[in-house]
Design a protein around this motif. Sequence first.
Motif, PDB file in Angstrom:
ATOM      1  N   ASP A 111      -1.663  11.064   3.353  1.00 27.94           N
ATOM      2  CA  ASP A 111      -2.570  12.207   3.293  1.00 27.94           C
ATOM      3  C   ASP A 111      -3.870  11.951   4.046  1.00 27.94           C
ATOM      4  O   ASP A 111      -4.838  12.701   3.894  1.00 27.94           O
ATOM      5  N   GLY A 112      -3.901  10.914   4.863  1.00 28.72           N
ATOM      6  CA  GLY A 112      -5.102  10.586   5.622  1.00 28.72           C
ATOM      7  C   GLY A 112      -5.011  11.069   7.055  1.00 28.72           C
ATOM      8  O   GLY A 112      -3.980  11.604   7.488  1.00 28.72           O
ATOM      9  N   PRO A 113      -6.091  10.893   7.817  1.00 29.94           N
ATOM     10  CA  PRO A 113      -6.097  11.316   9.229  1.00 29.94           C
ATOM     11  C   PRO A 113      -5.090  10.489  10.034  1.00 29.94           C
ATOM     12  O   PRO A 113      -5.145   9.265  10.040  1.00 29.94           O
ATOM     13  N   ARG A 114      -4.175  11.153  10.680  1.00 27.50           N
ATOM     14  CA  ARG A 114      -3.134  10.456  11.433  1.00 27.50           C
ATOM     15  C   ARG A 114      -3.636  10.121  12.840  1.00 27.50           C
ATOM     16  O   ARG A 114      -3.979  11.012  13.630  1.00 27.50           O
ATOM     17  N   ILE A 115      -3.690   8.831  13.129  1.00 26.51           N
ATOM     18  CA  ILE A 115      -4.090   8.345  14.444  1.00 26.51           C
ATOM     19  C   ILE A 115      -3.110   7.237  14.825  1.00 26.51           C
ATOM     20  O   ILE A 115      -2.382   6.729  13.970  1.00 26.51           O
TER      21      ILE A 115
ATOM     22  N   THR B  75     -13.507  11.974   5.556  1.00 20.09           N
ATOM     23  CA  THR B  75     -12.389  11.888   6.500  1.00 20.09           C
ATOM     24  C   THR B  75     -12.779  11.073   7.727  1.00 20.09           C
ATOM     25  O   THR B  75     -11.983  10.266   8.228  1.00 20.09           O
ATOM     26  N   ASP B  76     -14.005  11.256   8.195  1.00 15.61           N
ATOM     27  CA  ASP B  76     -14.485  10.498   9.363  1.00 15.61           C
ATOM     28  C   ASP B  76     -14.502   8.996   9.060  1.00 15.61           C
ATOM     29  O   ASP B  76     -14.147   8.180   9.922  1.00 15.61           O
ATOM     30  N   VAL B  77     -14.915   8.637   7.838  1.00 17.37           N
ATOM     31  CA  VAL B  77     -14.950   7.220   7.460  1.00 17.37           C
ATOM     32  C   VAL B  77     -13.538   6.654   7.423  1.00 17.37           C
ATOM     33  O   VAL B  77     -13.270   5.563   7.948  1.00 17.37           O
TER      34      VAL B  77
ATOM     35  N   GLY C 251       2.544  -1.993   4.829  1.00 17.72           N
ATOM     36  CA  GLY C 251       3.861  -1.632   5.340  1.00 17.72           C
ATOM     37  C   GLY C 251       4.142  -0.154   5.169  1.00 17.72           C
ATOM     38  O   GLY C 251       4.634   0.521   6.094  1.00 17.72           O
ATOM     39  N   ASP C 252       3.804   0.387   3.992  1.00 15.99           N
ATOM     40  CA  ASP C 252       4.000   1.818   3.739  1.00 15.99           C
ATOM     41  C   ASP C 252       3.177   2.672   4.696  1.00 15.99           C
ATOM     42  O   ASP C 252       3.621   3.734   5.141  1.00 15.99           O
ATOM     43  N   TYR C 253       1.968   2.223   4.996  1.00 11.31           N
ATOM     44  CA  TYR C 253       1.099   2.953   5.917  1.00 11.31           C
ATOM     45  C   TYR C 253       1.772   3.137   7.272  1.00 11.31           C
ATOM     46  O   TYR C 253       1.769   4.229   7.847  1.00 11.31           O
ATOM     47  N   TYR C 254       2.383   2.068   7.778  1.00 11.43           N
ATOM     48  CA  TYR C 254       3.086   2.159   9.061  1.00 11.43           C
ATOM     49  C   TYR C 254       4.256   3.129   9.000  1.00 11.43           C
ATOM     50  O   TYR C 254       4.633   3.727  10.006  1.00 11.43           O
ATOM     51  N   LEU C 255       4.827   3.293   7.821  1.00 16.79           N
ATOM     52  CA  LEU C 255       6.010   4.139   7.665  1.00 16.79           C
ATOM     53  C   LEU C 255       5.664   5.557   7.235  1.00 16.79           C
ATOM     54  O   LEU C 255       6.542   6.351   6.917  1.00 16.79           O
ATOM     55  N   GLY C 256       4.363   5.873   7.196  1.00 17.39           N
ATOM     56  CA  GLY C 256       3.948   7.244   6.937  1.00 17.39           C
ATOM     57  C   GLY C 256       3.772   7.618   5.479  1.00 17.39           C
ATOM     58  O   GLY C 256       3.837   8.804   5.139  1.00 17.39           O
ATOM     59  N   PHE C 257       3.499   6.609   4.616  1.00 21.54           N
ATOM     60  CA  PHE C 257       3.325   6.887   3.189  1.00 21.54           C
ATOM     61  C   PHE C 257       1.866   6.681   2.775  1.00 21.54           C
ATOM     62  O   PHE C 257       1.050   6.155   3.530  1.00 21.54           O
ATOM     63  N   ASN C 258       1.573   7.082   1.520  1.00 20.00           N
ATOM     64  CA  ASN C 258       0.186   7.086   1.056  1.00 20.00           C
ATOM     65  C   ASN C 258      -0.254   5.805   0.355  1.00 20.00           C
ATOM     66  O   ASN C 258      -1.391   5.723  -0.118  1.00 20.00           O
TER      67      ASN C 258
ATOM     68  N   ALA D 280      -5.489   0.078   6.816  1.00 17.37           N
ATOM     69  CA  ALA D 280      -4.730   1.163   6.207  1.00 17.37           C
ATOM     70  C   ALA D 280      -5.692   1.764   5.192  1.00 17.37           C
ATOM     71  O   ALA D 280      -6.030   1.116   4.202  1.00 17.37           O
ATOM     72  N   ALA D 281      -6.187   2.975   5.444  1.00 15.42           N
ATOM     73  CA  ALA D 281      -7.285   3.525   4.647  1.00 15.42           C
ATOM     74  C   ALA D 281      -6.971   4.937   4.184  1.00 15.42           C
ATOM     75  O   ALA D 281      -6.440   5.749   4.952  1.00 15.42           O
TER      76      ALA D 281
END
Length: 280
Positions: free
Chosen positions: A264-268, A202-204, A248-255, A214-215
């Motif tokens: 499902d990743g750490p939200r920052i 998770t830290d990585v 694009g999906d990452y910006y919109l809150g998808f996996n 987007a990781a």
Amino acid sequence: MLVAVAVLSGLVLTTAQAHAATPSAATPATTATLPAVDMEATVLAAQIDPRRADNTLTPGAHDSVLAVEQALEARHLLDARWVDGYFGTTTITAYAAFQRSLGYTGLDANGLPGATSLALLGQGRFTVTHQIGPGAKLQRDGYTINTRTQNMLTAAENILGFHLTLSQGSYNPGGDPTSAGTHDGGGVVDVNIDGMSTTTRTDVARALRQVGFAAWVRNPSQGNWPWHIHAAAISDTDLSTQAQNQTGDYYLGFNGLANHGADDGPRIPIQTWEQYQRTH
């Protein structure tokens, strides 16, 4: 005290005024009137807008995207009804057509504005600011990546305090069918997480997100692959279409997966590499 004067159309001007009245050859008046297109904002919009379920505009991108669309319309590549400041799929298609008209193929005609094509499109219409690019290709852990990706990985390592080893690189068309084409272009890597604890994984992922990826931590239950961290560099102009969709999906809150599930990743706070650099 005597003041030098110049006579122009019957008016008496001081020397300074006379110089001000004559446009400088080094700075043509037409240049000053051209609008500026922010390349960073435009490229970001080209990743996010096509993935939206509505016509919400990418913040800070409207005027730049509008200028690009107007230039595409002037070349008869985009219908007037799509000139709206929203870099959707139709604008992506039009921009890719412009890139092909320049003789570009493959990744160079992926619909994401590159510095050269954007400058050519803007000739006589707009100037380009905040230019970005992937840089030269290089080798890391036996895989091909580009300079921008390497710099981002190094910054993430500086945050973590240890080295990251890749299990897959970029520019690998068809090399891994399970990746659905995301590694076909630039900016996308898989990080080996063998021996890492759940917390370290998770830290990585968090560190990679901090520097502009987007990781996500991927596990075997999600697809035919081993545990790894998948990372796509936001706004890498060499991104494949599939990787563009992921960012694009990452910006919109998808996996970033085909199931279009929740992130499902750490939200920052999400930021690009260039935004990270400006604050560090």
